[in-house]
Enzyme design. Sequence first.
Site, mmCIF file in Angstrom:
data_model
loop_
_atom_site.group_PDB
_atom_site.id
_atom_site.type_symbol
_atom_site.label_atom_id
_atom_site.label_comp_id
_atom_site.label_asym_id
_atom_site.label_seq_id
_atom_site.Cartn_x
_atom_site.Cartn_y
_atom_site.Cartn_z
ATOM 1 N N CYS A 84 -12.435 22.975 15.503
ATOM 2 C CA CYS A 84 -11.853 21.834 16.230
ATOM 3 C C CYS A 84 -12.878 21.249 17.195
ATOM 4 O O CYS A 84 -12.650 20.199 17.779
ATOM 5 C CB CYS A 84 -10.613 22.244 17.008
ATOM 6 S SG CYS A 84 -9.672 23.542 16.223
ATOM 7 N N CYS A 207 2.074 22.210 21.626
ATOM 8 C CA CYS A 207 1.008 22.161 20.615
ATOM 9 C C CYS A 207 0.708 20.723 20.207
ATOM 10 O O CYS A 207 1.619 19.923 20.006
ATOM 11 C CB CYS A 207 1.431 22.920 19.360
ATOM 12 S SG CYS A 207 2.107 24.551 19.688
ATOM 13 N N ILE A 210 -0.434 17.945 13.936
ATOM 14 C CA ILE A 210 -1.269 17.823 12.736
ATOM 15 C C ILE A 210 -1.272 16.348 12.342
ATOM 16 O O ILE A 210 -0.207 15.710 12.314
ATOM 17 C CB ILE A 210 -0.654 18.681 11.605
ATOM 18 C CG1 ILE A 210 -0.802 20.160 11.941
ATOM 19 C CG2 ILE A 210 -1.270 18.340 10.261
ATOM 20 C CD1 ILE A 210 0.092 21.070 11.102
ATOM 21 N N LYS A 329 -2.516 16.124 22.672
ATOM 22 C CA LYS A 329 -1.077 16.267 22.497
ATOM 23 C C LYS A 329 -0.417 14.964 22.035
ATOM 24 O O LYS A 329 0.416 14.983 21.124
ATOM 25 C CB LYS A 329 -0.454 16.759 23.810
ATOM 26 C CG LYS A 329 1.043 16.843 23.799
ATOM 27 C CD LYS A 329 1.547 17.901 22.812
ATOM 28 C CE LYS A 329 3.030 17.776 22.582
ATOM 29 N NZ LYS A 329 3.401 16.641 21.717
ATOM 30 N N HIS A 333 -4.370 15.326 17.174
ATOM 31 C CA HIS A 333 -5.522 16.223 17.083
ATOM 32 C C HIS A 333 -5.981 16.344 15.623
ATOM 33 O O HIS A 333 -5.761 17.352 14.966
ATOM 34 C CB HIS A 333 -5.113 17.597 17.654
ATOM 35 C CG HIS A 333 -6.200 18.612 17.693
ATOM 36 N ND1 HIS A 333 -7.535 18.293 17.767
ATOM 37 C CD2 HIS A 333 -6.148 19.977 17.677
ATOM 38 C CE1 HIS A 333 -8.256 19.414 17.789
ATOM 39 N NE2 HIS A 333 -7.449 20.443 17.732
#
Lengths: 382, 135
Positions: A84, A207, A210, A329, A333
């Site tokens: 990442c 989290c 995606i 967020k 990401h």
Amino acid sequence: MDDNVAVIGVGLGKVGEHWEKSLRDLAIESIWMAFEDSGIDKVDALYVGNMSSGPFVEQEHIGALIADFAGLGPIPAVKVEAACGSGGAAFIEGYMGVKSGMYDYVLVTGVEKMTDVLPSKTTSILANASDRDYEAFHGVSFVALNALVMRRYMHEFKVKREDLSIFPVISHKNAPFSKHAMYRKEISLEAVMNSPIIADPLSLMDCAPICDGAASVILCSEKKAREFTDTPIIVSGVGLATDTLGVHDRKHMTTLSAAVEASKKAYKMAGVTPKDINIAEIHDAFSIMSALSIEDMGFAKKGQGTKMALEGQHYIGGDLPINLYGGLKARGHPVGATGVYQIGELVYSLRGDGRVDAERGLAENIGGSGATVSVCVLERGD
Amino acid sequence: MDVPRHWREQVRRYRLVGSKCKDCEKLSFPYRTVCPKCRSRNYEDYQLIGRGKIISFTNINSPPKEHKYNLPFAVALIELMEGPVITAQITDARAEELEIGMEVEMVTRKIMEYNDDGIICYGYKFRPIVEYAHP
């Protein structure tokens, strides 16, 4: 001053689930946005930040692919991979290309196409950033690794889950302004707290999502940049560091040593201290990573990473506004692209977008559970 | 491709063999051929006992696809009594029983079955240490 490196162009594609667009479509779109923004349309080299084009879309060799399809000519073009943290790592490679005098104009593109596979496969692919034989083999997802660190942090420093859940709220606060963000709305602390648990104590809204996305920036010397603009954005310090790949091998499980090292290098190169940083793009892939980042880059003492957040200091108008375009967020990401999005967003803020008057800011990009961290300090060159 | 990859891990996964630096005595699991403490390349196998305590844990609701038939399961960071910290699943315990500081011991269990190649993989998991009363 001649050897300073500046950013003269930014192109940030819309982050989201782009069923109709391929990896190359996304990359090309952001490249030509950056060309338009900079006023040039030719570069001497391309560095592509990307984590997993192979597992996600069965395509490697994407340096050549993108150079070919974006019409860049026979220039050197390679992919840079650090999970990442690929985008930030690619940016630093591009920086070195200009700084060394090797290239006049360098294009850095971060791209990730994640939604061509089912979510459980995505979870498996992302776990490749951990130690496959000794972490991922045992079923530990990336969320789970962060959950292990989060529980340890809460235990060691007596921090409550709701204190960490403030970070997604902060990032989303800036999202309505962010045209390229995936989720352009604010969220409440209750929404974060009540979202489904993915790996306790981490919940869904702790989290980053995606998604697909691509971002590009163009670098050149400050001298050349001044031919295009009176206020170039200067890259005044960069630092990249690594730590043990596995969380289990860390001396201090709740410290991102690579963030400590990388930020020290970047501050030293820029000749600044954390006090001189006005704004920051923080790698908030998980709420816990925000707290650790704030601490380990020197903005708070160990265990106090949530203090400024709870005091409201990370909102616009506070001491250290963070994630001004939604962070990981809310912006989303797209893993290998994230580091380049952060640089582009920092450039937007420093050029002046009417919200903050910042002279200097940093972007922090984390790879894996903290095994790679890059920190870049950028400042207004007027 | 997958078979040798799992086969060569047997001694680590079934017997919990790590390594010991012959110069500074630092223990590592997984094994390391360069000592992380003194950079010596003199190392030997080291048999770990397989007992330790939980220093962090999580219950996973959204696993990678190779593990989707194992739900629900917990993973933990376990500090072994010899020093190294290991990542492993916790078995034979209910989610709500787990706590930091809980003492656990190694057992050999099935780790995954439904991977792409259909290879059934075994390895270490840890369970709470139970003191049985002798009759």
